[in-house]
Write a protein that holds these residues in place. Sequence first.
Motif, short mmCIF file in Angstrom:
data_model
loop_
_atom_site.label_atom_id
_atom_site.label_comp_id
_atom_site.label_asym_id
_atom_site.label_seq_id
_atom_site.Cartn_x
_atom_site.Cartn_y
_atom_site.Cartn_z
N LEU A 63 26.49 61.53 -26.98
CA LEU A 63 27.61 61.72 -27.88
C LEU A 63 27.11 61.67 -29.33
CD1 LEU A 63 30.25 59.42 -26.13
CD2 LEU A 63 30.00 61.91 -25.94
N PRO A 64 27.91 62.15 -30.29
CA PRO A 64 27.47 62.17 -31.69
C PRO A 64 27.04 60.81 -32.22
CG PRO A 64 29.43 63.53 -31.42
CD PRO A 64 29.21 62.83 -30.12
N GLY A 65 27.60 59.72 -31.67
CA GLY A 65 27.25 58.38 -32.16
C GLY A 65 25.91 57.88 -31.70
N GLY A 66 25.21 58.64 -30.85
CA GLY A 66 23.88 58.24 -30.40
C GLY A 66 23.90 57.58 -29.04
N PRO A 67 22.70 57.13 -28.57
CA PRO A 67 22.58 56.56 -27.22
C PRO A 67 23.50 55.37 -26.97
CG PRO A 67 20.41 57.04 -28.13
CD PRO A 67 21.39 57.24 -29.25
N GLY A 68 23.59 54.47 -27.93
CA GLY A 68 24.43 53.29 -27.74
C GLY A 68 25.89 53.66 -27.53
N ALA A 69 26.38 54.57 -28.35
CA ALA A 69 27.77 55.02 -28.22
C ALA A 69 27.98 55.76 -26.90
CB ALA A 69 28.13 55.93 -29.40
N THR A 70 26.98 56.53 -26.50
CA THR A 70 27.08 57.26 -25.23
C THR A 70 27.18 56.30 -24.06
OG1 THR A 70 25.73 59.04 -26.17
CG2 THR A 70 25.95 58.98 -23.78
N LEU A 71 26.33 55.29 -24.06
CA LEU A 71 26.34 54.31 -22.98
C LEU A 71 27.66 53.55 -22.93
CD1 LEU A 71 24.33 53.32 -20.81
CD2 LEU A 71 23.63 51.53 -22.41
N ARG A 72 28.16 53.13 -24.09
CA ARG A 72 29.42 52.38 -24.14
C ARG A 72 30.59 53.23 -23.63
NH1 ARG A 72 27.04 50.60 -28.93
NH2 ARG A 72 28.17 52.15 -30.18
N GLU A 73 30.64 54.49 -24.04
CA GLU A 73 31.74 55.35 -23.63
C GLU A 73 31.68 55.64 -22.13
OE1 GLU A 73 35.19 57.70 -23.89
OE2 GLU A 73 34.32 56.12 -25.16
N ALA A 74 30.47 55.88 -21.62
CA ALA A 74 30.33 56.12 -20.18
C ALA A 74 30.80 54.90 -19.38
CB ALA A 74 28.88 56.45 -19.85
N HIS A 75 30.38 53.73 -19.81
CA HIS A 75 30.80 52.51 -19.12
C HIS A 75 32.30 52.31 -19.23
CE1 HIS A 75 26.54 50.51 -19.36
NE2 HIS A 75 26.64 51.41 -18.41
N ARG A 76 32.85 52.52 -20.41
CA ARG A 76 34.29 52.32 -20.60
C ARG A 76 35.10 53.22 -19.68
NH1 ARG A 76 38.58 54.40 -22.75
NH2 ARG A 76 37.50 56.29 -23.43
N GLU A 77 34.74 54.50 -19.64
CA GLU A 77 35.49 55.45 -18.82
C GLU A 77 35.32 55.19 -17.33
OE1 GLU A 77 35.84 59.54 -19.70
OE2 GLU A 77 35.15 59.32 -21.78
N LEU A 78 34.10 54.89 -16.91
CA LEU A 78 33.87 54.65 -15.49
C LEU A 78 34.59 53.39 -15.01
CD1 LEU A 78 30.08 55.59 -15.31
CD2 LEU A 78 31.91 56.69 -14.00
N PHE A 79 34.52 52.32 -15.80
CA PHE A 79 35.17 51.08 -15.37
C PHE A 79 36.69 51.23 -15.39
CE2 PHE A 79 30.98 49.48 -15.68
CZ PHE A 79 30.94 48.25 -15.03
N ALA A 80 37.22 51.94 -16.37
CA ALA A 80 38.67 52.18 -16.41
C ALA A 80 39.10 53.03 -15.22
CB ALA A 80 39.05 52.86 -17.72
N TYR A 81 38.29 54.04 -14.90
CA TYR A 81 38.63 54.91 -13.77
C TYR A 81 38.69 54.10 -12.47
CZ TYR A 81 38.39 58.48 -10.19
OH TYR A 81 38.69 59.25 -9.10
N PHE A 82 37.69 53.29 -12.23
CA PHE A 82 37.66 52.54 -10.97
C PHE A 82 38.69 51.42 -10.93
CE2 PHE A 82 33.42 54.52 -10.37
CZ PHE A 82 33.69 55.10 -9.14
N GLN A 83 39.09 50.92 -12.08
CA GLN A 83 40.18 49.94 -12.09
C GLN A 83 41.48 50.61 -11.63
OE1 GLN A 83 40.20 46.41 -12.86
NE2 GLN A 83 42.07 46.85 -11.73
N ASP A 84 41.74 51.82 -12.12
CA ASP A 84 42.94 52.55 -11.69
C ASP A 84 42.87 52.86 -10.19
OD1 ASP A 84 43.91 52.49 -14.25
OD2 ASP A 84 43.27 54.54 -14.75
#
Length: 417
Positions: free
Chosen positions: A190-211
């Motif tokens: 993502l434009p924010g770099g590796p750290g932002a990419t990792l955080r967003e991937a984790h956020r979306e995956l964990f939210a998806y599996f919670q649902d």
Amino acid sequence: MTAPAVPRCPFGFGAAASLDLIDPGLYAHRDPHPIWQGLREHDPVHWQQVGPDLGFWSVTRYADVDHVLRRHDLFTSEEGSLLTLLGRGDPAGGRQIAVTDPPRHTQMRDRLQRAMTKRSLDTHDGMIRAEIRQLLGAVTDGVPVDVAALLTDLPMAVTGTLMGVPRADWPRLTRLTTMAIAPDDPEYALPGGPGATLREAHRELFAYFQDLLDDRRRAPGEDLISRLIATEVDDRPLGSSEIVSNCYSLILGANTTTPHVPVGALAELDRSGGYRDWARRPELLASGIEEALRWVSPANHFMRHATRDTEIAGVRIRAGDPVVAWLGSANRDERVFDRPHRFDVRRKPNRHIAFGAGPHYCIGHTVARATLRALFAELFDRIESYEVVGEPRRLVSNFIAGYKHLTITARLRDVAS
């Protein structure tokens, strides 16, 4: 954390400190095997300083990698199992199967393991083959096709079905898991770099599996998520965060390893000219798949932390030191494998550790092997020959060894002949 008292300069790469094994670009743009070979020969327990108070040990010989992965009493997984977590710890430690030590690990793993035996998978054999045939339908005679991109969909067709994940969500989850293990790759960052990419991937995956977990609690079934809901550890059910964390671990393990084995094998078989020989000998299907696993070693490394002062091959390791076990190096160790840099579908014995070793031996190994058997059988039935066209491109990752692009043109078999 400080470096060893005597810095070592083991072989012709300059100072030992110049060997940056944490750099994802190394595995995308160079071949790490000559580096690992030099380390196995001259510095098999190698220290790399990363910052003023941060560094890690690398072990590259088969025996030492096997030792670190098996001895959970000496080397814990609970502080983080990947280099991306170096110096930060893992918040899932003790809650996720991959980063929990026995005996708790054994209790968490047992119910899932029983759902992924060969006998259990036999009921899904038809589904696996149907999905593979559908994927390979995109390979047409003489038309270039990117098999690396094509086969990224393979693991979700299997693990997604076993987990009860809706088909419409498979592409999204595949991309998010790749972002999680290759946040430095320009195609996924993502434009924010590796750290932002990792955080967003984790956020979306964990939210998806919670649902998905909330849905499954209302209507449980026989899928892997329902089995996690029914799992008890220390006489209590797993909490929601534990279940979600393990859903993430299951999908990550499948999506980021399985497709790279056939793609890496096809790349090497094109170079060596060995495809036709293997395809014409069905009795070599099983041994060839084990060789493909050894050759590719899709999980490049696993990290552990010393639980107390110990030694590896005579080198003192202090309590708390991170130790990185390089599986790709161990699987080319000349001490264990005859002519290790040759892809040999007849190789026996083949004691590779592509799935790890010890208590954390890959929980999905039976699923992976069944998927690979079905895939290679269909490939051999469908494709007479092929050639790689264009420049293959590897994933920018220090964890996954694999191609993100490998374009081939195929000559299909004449099914009427």
